[in-house]
Design a protein around this motif. Structure first.
Motif, short mmCIF file in Angstrom:
data_model
loop_
_atom_site.label_atom_id
_atom_site.label_comp_id
_atom_site.label_asym_id
_atom_site.label_seq_id
_atom_site.Cartn_x
_atom_site.Cartn_y
_atom_site.Cartn_z
N TYR A 80 26.62 20.86 -5.75
CA TYR A 80 27.11 22.20 -5.40
C TYR A 80 26.29 22.77 -4.24
O TYR A 80 26.85 23.36 -3.31
CB TYR A 80 27.01 23.11 -6.62
CG TYR A 80 27.33 24.55 -6.32
CD1 TYR A 80 28.65 24.98 -6.19
CD2 TYR A 80 26.30 25.48 -6.14
CE1 TYR A 80 28.94 26.31 -5.91
CE2 TYR A 80 26.58 26.80 -5.86
CZ TYR A 80 27.91 27.20 -5.74
OH TYR A 80 28.18 28.52 -5.45
N LEU A 81 24.98 22.57 -4.28
CA LEU A 81 24.11 23.08 -3.21
C LEU A 81 24.41 22.40 -1.89
O LEU A 81 24.49 23.04 -0.83
CB LEU A 81 22.65 22.88 -3.60
CG LEU A 81 21.59 23.62 -2.77
CD1 LEU A 81 21.86 25.12 -2.78
CD2 LEU A 81 20.20 23.32 -3.31
N ARG A 82 24.61 21.07 -1.95
CA ARG A 82 24.95 20.34 -0.73
C ARG A 82 26.27 20.85 -0.15
O ARG A 82 26.39 21.07 1.06
CB ARG A 82 25.05 18.84 -1.03
CG ARG A 82 23.74 18.15 -1.34
CD ARG A 82 23.91 16.64 -1.26
NE ARG A 82 22.72 15.94 -1.70
CZ ARG A 82 22.57 15.39 -2.89
NH1 ARG A 82 23.56 15.47 -3.79
NH2 ARG A 82 21.45 14.77 -3.23
N SER A 83 27.25 21.03 -1.01
CA SER A 83 28.56 21.50 -0.55
C SER A 83 28.45 22.88 0.08
O SER A 83 29.11 23.17 1.10
CB SER A 83 29.54 21.54 -1.73
OG SER A 83 29.73 20.26 -2.26
N THR A 84 27.61 23.71 -0.50
CA THR A 84 27.43 25.07 0.04
C THR A 84 26.90 25.01 1.47
O THR A 84 27.40 25.71 2.37
CB THR A 84 26.47 25.87 -0.85
OG1 THR A 84 27.03 25.99 -2.15
CG2 THR A 84 26.22 27.25 -0.26
N PHE A 85 25.89 24.18 1.70
CA PHE A 85 25.32 24.10 3.04
C PHE A 85 26.25 23.40 4.02
O PHE A 85 26.24 23.71 5.22
CB PHE A 85 23.95 23.42 3.00
CG PHE A 85 22.84 24.37 2.66
CD1 PHE A 85 22.22 25.09 3.67
CD2 PHE A 85 22.45 24.58 1.35
CE1 PHE A 85 21.21 25.99 3.38
CE2 PHE A 85 21.44 25.48 1.05
CZ PHE A 85 20.82 26.20 2.07
N VAL A 86 27.06 22.49 3.55
CA VAL A 86 28.08 21.88 4.42
C VAL A 86 29.05 22.96 4.89
O VAL A 86 29.37 23.05 6.09
CB VAL A 86 28.83 20.76 3.69
CG1 VAL A 86 30.06 20.34 4.50
CG2 VAL A 86 27.91 19.56 3.48
N ILE A 87 29.51 23.79 3.97
CA ILE A 87 30.45 24.87 4.33
C ILE A 87 29.80 25.85 5.29
O ILE A 87 30.40 26.27 6.29
CB ILE A 87 30.94 25.58 3.06
CG1 ILE A 87 31.80 24.63 2.22
CG2 ILE A 87 31.73 26.85 3.41
CD1 ILE A 87 32.14 25.17 0.84
N GLN A 107 25.20 12.99 7.91
CA GLN A 107 24.49 12.94 9.18
C GLN A 107 25.17 13.85 10.22
O GLN A 107 24.50 14.50 11.03
CB GLN A 107 24.44 11.50 9.69
CG GLN A 107 23.65 10.54 8.81
CD GLN A 107 22.22 11.03 8.58
OE1 GLN A 107 21.53 11.42 9.52
NE2 GLN A 107 21.80 11.02 7.32
N ILE A 108 26.49 13.90 10.20
CA ILE A 108 27.21 14.78 11.13
C ILE A 108 26.86 16.24 10.86
O ILE A 108 26.61 17.02 11.80
CB ILE A 108 28.74 14.55 11.01
CG1 ILE A 108 29.11 13.18 11.58
CG2 ILE A 108 29.51 15.66 11.74
CD1 ILE A 108 30.56 12.80 11.35
#
Length: 362
Positions: A3-10, A64-65
């Motif tokens: 969830y945290l990773r997804s948040t920072f991706v968004i 990485q992107i």
């Protein structure tokens, strides 16, 4: 963790979109407003980058992107604000002589509803500027500032209750003064020439255009057109020239850079700091909106952001030394291919020509 990773991706995707948005030449406020918070966006992008490096250092191509996008956004915004740090060469030389004619100006957006006039009067008493420029001043503020007229006998007054009132108080004699609305009714600017104690004369243009915002002007068209028109006028000036006021644009924006290129004027903040004047109440939401630009005839004696006066803006003080011999070696921003066309386009869109701007040279 996912969830945290997804948040920072968004968040990174949103930041990338907001970073790219000002590339669009649309003058709508919701596009142009993203010129302002470069420092904040650089800081957030760096935070995203560091967090993502910790959360997904060995992720796949998509991760990485995302990391590269965060780093690219941080670098891009940092490059815009770099000239307004001490890491960059000073555009205006420091004055090293004490026997030169000087001009000290305080510019203060007082916030019309603010009634702490004693704070501004105390700063005037402390710093003794040659010229005080006040913005957002109405009849109440004019009554409070009348006390200055014993020492500042030369005045221009345009009290208004629409947040665009303007007053100038000068202890130096004024010549050829004019209050005019260049691009929009009710949005005044002031243009005049003053005589220094040495007998030298200096032209001043005092501005306060409307900002691009949902509550004021839907587009930056009028603001941009007025700035460019005044820039053309300054470029043709026969006298040393100063442009000051709350320009409702940040120092590093495309429009302000175009204004500097067209006018040939210099910004004493470059290489010294941002001197953020807005917002006085919220430290994280600050950027430089109040400006003093000047011709190469001057070097810098003093530059300060003054203490708060109850307004949402801090006042700014600049003391300039008239030294054309040394000043001529200073370099402004170079005009690039397409700049003149863009300048004409901005004036045409605003329905203004540079000859509409009072030169104050008669």
């Amino acid at each position: 963790m996912d969830y945290l990773r997804s948040t920072f991706v968004i968040l990174t995707v949103i930041m990338t979109i907001l970073t790219l948005l000002p590339f669009w030449r649309n003058q709508a406020w919701w596009v142009r407003v993203w010129d302002f918070p470069r420092l904040q966006m650089a800081t957030l992008s760096l935070l995203f980058f560091l967090t993502e490096m910790a959360l997904m250092p060995f992720g796949g191509p998509a991760a990485q992107i995302v990391i590269v996008l965060s780093m690219a956004c941080a670098i891009y915004h940092a490059l815009w604000i770099l000239p307004y740090t001490r890491l960059y060469p000073k555009q205006v030389r420091a004055s090293r002589l004490n026997n030169l004619p000087t001009l000290k100006i305080v510019t203060a957006n007082v916030l019309m509803t603010n009634q702490q006039s004693d704070k501004l009067l105390a700063l005037v008493e402390q710093h003794q500027p040659d010229i005080l420029v006040t913005l957002e001043t109405d009849l109440w503020w004019q009554a409070q500032l009348n006390v200055l007229e014993n020492d500042y006998q030369h005045t221009l007054k345009c009290p208004q209750d629409n947040l665009y009132g303007m007053h100038v108080y000068s202890r130096l004699p004024m010549q050829d003064p004019l209050i005019q609305c260049v691009v929009a009714e009710g949005i005044p600017s002031m243009h005049f020439r003053v005589t220094l104690d040495s007998g030298d004369e200096v032209v001043l243009h005092c501005l306060h255009p409307m900002p691009p915002s949902p509550t004021e002007d839907d587009e930056s068209t009028n603001r941009d057109g007025e700035l460019v028109a005044v820039g053309h006028t300054a470029a043709r000036a026969s006298f040393p020239t100063v442009v000051t006021g709350d320009l409702n644009d940040v120092a590093w924006s495309r429009t302000t850079r175009l204004f500097m290129k067209i006018s040939g004027l210099l910004d004493p903040r470059r290489g010294r700091g941002m001197f953020n004047t807005f917002h006085a109440t919220f430290p994280f939401l600050r950027w430089p909106l109040d400006h003093v630009f000047h011709s190469k005839d001057f070097t810098l004696r003093d530059l300060q952001r003054l203490p708060e006066i109850g307004s949402d803006h801090f006042p700014i003080l600049v003391e300039l030394a008239l030294n054309p011999r040394v000043g001529k070696g200073q370099r402004g921003l170079e005009i690039e291919p397409g700049d003149q066309f863009e300048a004409r386009e901005k004036m045409n869109n605003a329905g203004v020509k540079s000859r509409h701007v009072h030169t104050a040279e008669n």
